[in-house]
Design a protein around this motif. Structure first.
Motif, short mmCIF file in Angstrom:
data_model
loop_
_atom_site.label_atom_id
_atom_site.label_comp_id
_atom_site.label_asym_id
_atom_site.label_seq_id
_atom_site.Cartn_x
_atom_site.Cartn_y
_atom_site.Cartn_z
N ASN A 1 0.87 -1.32 -0.09
CA ASN A 1 -0.16 -0.12 -0.04
C ASN A 1 1.03 1.36 -0.67
OD1 ASN A 1 -2.70 1.46 0.23
ND2 ASN A 1 -1.66 1.31 2.29
N ARG B 299 -12.94 -11.17 -4.88
CA ARG B 299 -12.36 -11.03 -3.36
C ARG B 299 -13.13 -11.48 -2.43
NH1 ARG B 299 -15.02 -5.23 -5.93
NH2 ARG B 299 -16.03 -6.62 -7.12
N ARG C 238 -8.61 -2.11 -8.34
CA ARG C 238 -8.74 -3.24 -7.07
C ARG C 238 -7.68 -2.70 -6.52
NH1 ARG C 238 -8.49 -8.43 -10.22
NH2 ARG C 238 -8.56 -6.27 -12.16
N SER C 239 -7.57 -3.49 -5.16
CA SER C 239 -6.50 -3.41 -4.41
C SER C 239 -5.57 -4.66 -4.46
CB SER C 239 -7.33 -4.16 -2.82
OG SER C 239 -5.88 -3.91 -1.59
N SER D 28 1.77 1.01 -3.56
CA SER D 28 0.54 2.28 -4.41
C SER D 28 1.35 3.01 -4.53
CB SER D 28 -0.17 1.23 -4.21
OG SER D 28 0.55 -0.05 -3.98
N ILE E 274 -3.76 -6.09 -0.96
CA ILE E 274 -4.61 -7.23 -0.76
C ILE E 274 -4.28 -8.29 -1.76
CG2 ILE E 274 -7.39 -7.98 -0.25
CD1 ILE E 274 -7.83 -5.17 0.51
#
Length: 432
Positions: A91, A132, A310-311, A94, A314
C-alpha cells in the motif's frame, strides 16, 4: 525485516511479493520454522496436533488482541503479522505513484500468484481466477450459467444466504426452478445425504449447489460422492468452499466438481477481501463473466477478473498467507484445528443442559461446532459469553438451526478453550 525501496522495486517483477527469497515470510519465519519442523518431523499430523510447544510457536505469528478470545474464525480469520506487513508495504509503495506502481509493478504479480494458488489447489493455473470472496466467485458462476426457464437447480435451506438469494434472483429473473432440500444436522451417514440429492433430481435438473462445509454448524458434506452421482445423471455441480479451502487437506480436482468458489480470508488467513474461483477448463467458455469483458465467451479464466481498479496490496498479500500455510502443512493444520474443536466440544457435551449440534467424528466436522444451552436463545448465550467472559462467538438462527457457532484457529490456545468450557458450565448452572 524491512526492505529498502530500491531492493523491493528491483524484485517486484518476480513478485506476488511473497514468492521471492526476499519475502517477509522468508525473513521472519522460514529459518525458525525449518528448525522446529525438523524437530517434529517424526510425528504424524494427528500426533503433532497435540504438541503444544509447536503450536505455541505458530501462535506467536498472530498479533491478535489478547483481551478477548476470538472464536468466530468461521466468519473471518486474522492474518499473520507477515501478511499484514506485506499489505502495508504494498500500500505504501502504491501511494508513491499509484498508476505506475499498481498497474506496472504490482499488477505483474498476479500470474505468479495464480500459479501458487493453483499449486495449493492442485489445479491448472488457467482454471483459477482471483477475486474478493466466495460470494463474488459463486455469484459469477450462478449468474453466468446458461440456464433457461424451466431448468431446475437443487440446493439446500442450509446453504449460505448470499447463494440462496442469488438462486432466487435467477428464478425471479429467468424462470428457473430453484428447489431446496432441508437437512437436520448433524448427519453421520453419507448415503443419507447423497440419496436426498439423488431423489430430488428430475429430467430438468441442470445443477446441484453444494456447500462443502456447512457454515452454520460445520457439517462436512460428501462432495465427491454427490458429484459422482450427479455426473452419472448429466447434472453439473457447484461447490461453495468458503469454509473448506485452507482448512481441509484436499485438492479441488479430488472433489470431482465442475465449479468451486472460496474466500481466502477465512482459514488460509489471507488479507480480508480476497477470494478465488475455480472452473473446470472445458466449462470456462460457457460461463458469462459477472463483470463486462470484451470476449465473454473466451476460454481464458482472466475474463472473470475485469474488476477495474482493485486493491492490489490485498491481492498480493495472499502470497505471504500461502507461504505461511505451506510452512505448516495442510494436513497438520487440519488436524490441529480439529483437535481444538474436539478438545472443548468433548468436554462441553458432558455438561448438563448443554447441547452440541455438530458431529465429533473426523469425517463429518473439523473446525466449526454449534453449541446451545437449554432455556437460552443463541443471542442470549452469545451475549453472556462476551459480557461475562470476553469470549467472542456468533449466534446462529437460520432455518432449522439455532445455536452459537464456535470456531477456533491455529492461534487459539487450550487455555482459551478451557475458559470457554468453564463459561459454559457456569452459564448452564446459573440457568440464564
Amino acid at each position: 525485516m524491512t526492505l529498502n525501496r530500491r531492493s523491493f522495486v528491483k524484485n517486484a517483477a518476480a513478485l506476488a511479493g511473497a514468492f521471492s527469497v526476499n519475502s517477509l515470510f522468508q525473513q521472519a519465519h522460514a529459518a525458525d520454522l525449518q528448525k522446529i519442523n525438523e524437530r517434529v518431523g517424526h510425528l504424524t499430523p494427528a500426533q503433532l496436533a497435540a504438541d503444544e510447544d509447536y503450536w505455541f510457536f505458530i501462535r506467536q505469528a498472530y498479533p491478535v488482541n489478547r483481551n478477548i478470545i476470538i472464536l468466530n474464525n468461521g466468519g473471518v480469520s486474522p492474518a499473520p503479522l507477515v501478511v499484514q506487513q506485506a499489505v502495508e508495504r504494498y500500500n505504501q509503495l502504491s501511494n508513491e505513484g499509484p498508476s505506475y506502481f499498481m498497474w506496472r509493478v504490482l499488477d505483474q504479480g498476479r500470474e505468479p500468484l495464480r500459479e501458487q494458488l493453483a499449486l495449493l489447489a492442485g489445479t491448472l493455473p488457467g482454471e483459477i481466477a482471483i477475486n474478493r470472496n466466495a460470494t463474488e466467485s459463486l455469484n459469477t458462476i450462478i449468474y453466468g450459467l446458461n440456464l433457461k426457464a424451466g431448468d431446475e437447480v437443487i440446493g439446500t435451506k442450509q446453504d449460505y444466504p448470499n447463494m440462496v438469494q442469488a438462486w432466487r434472483q435467477r428464478a425471479m429473473r429467468d424462470g428457473i426452478v430453484y428447489n431446496q432440500l432441508s437437512f437436520d444436522f448433524p448427519i453421520e451417514n453419507d448415503d443419507t445425504i447423497v440419496a436426498a440429492y439423488e431423489k430430488a433430481i428430475t429430467p430438468k435438473t441442470r445443477i446441484i449447489h453444494v456447500t462443502h462445509v456447512i457454515n452454520w454448524v460445520g457439517q462436512i458434506m460428501p462432495v465427491q460422492k454427490i458429484c459422482r452421482m450427479a455426473h452419472k445423471k448429466g447434472v453439473g455441480v457447484i461447490v461453495d468452499g468458503a469454509h473448506s479451502f485452507g482448512l481441509l487437506d484436499f485438492k479441488i480436482p479430488d472433489l470431482e466438481c465442475d465449479y468451486f468458489g472460496t474466500s481466502l480470508h477465512k482459514f488460509l488467513s489471507a488479507p480480508v477481501g480476497s477470494g478465488m474461483m475455480w472452473i473446470k477448463k472445458e466449462k470456462i467458455a460457457s460461463i458469462w463473466p459477472l463483470m463486462c469483458n470484451s470476449e465473454p465467451h473466451s476460454e481464458d479464466i482472466r475474463k472473470f477478473e475485469t474488476l477495474g481498479t482493485r486493491s492490489f496490496p490485498i491481492e498480493q498479500g495472499i502470497g505471504e498467507a500461502i507461504n505461511f500455510h505451506n510452512a505448516i502443512g495442510s494436513k497438520r493444520k487440519e488436524e490441529r484445528i480439529r483437535y481444538l474443536k474436539n478438545y472443548w466440544a468433548e468436554q462441553a457435551v458432558k455438561i448438563p443442559k448443554v447441547k452440541i449440534h455438530t458431529s465429533l467424528k473426523s469425517q463429518y466436522s473439523c473446525a466449526i461446532c454449534g453449541v446451545s444451552i437449554d432455556g437460552m436463545t443463541p443471542q442470549q448465550l452469545d451475549g453472556a459469553l462476551f459480557a461475562n467472559y470476553k469470549i467472542h462467538t456468533t449466534a446462529i438462527v437460520w432455518e432449522n438451526i439455532s445455536a452459537v457457532r464456535v470456531t477456533p484457529h491455529v492461534y487459539t490456545s487450550l487455555a482459551d478453550l478451557d475458559k470457554l468450557v468453564k463459561a459454559l458450565k457456569e452459564i448452564a448452572a446459573a440457568g440464564k
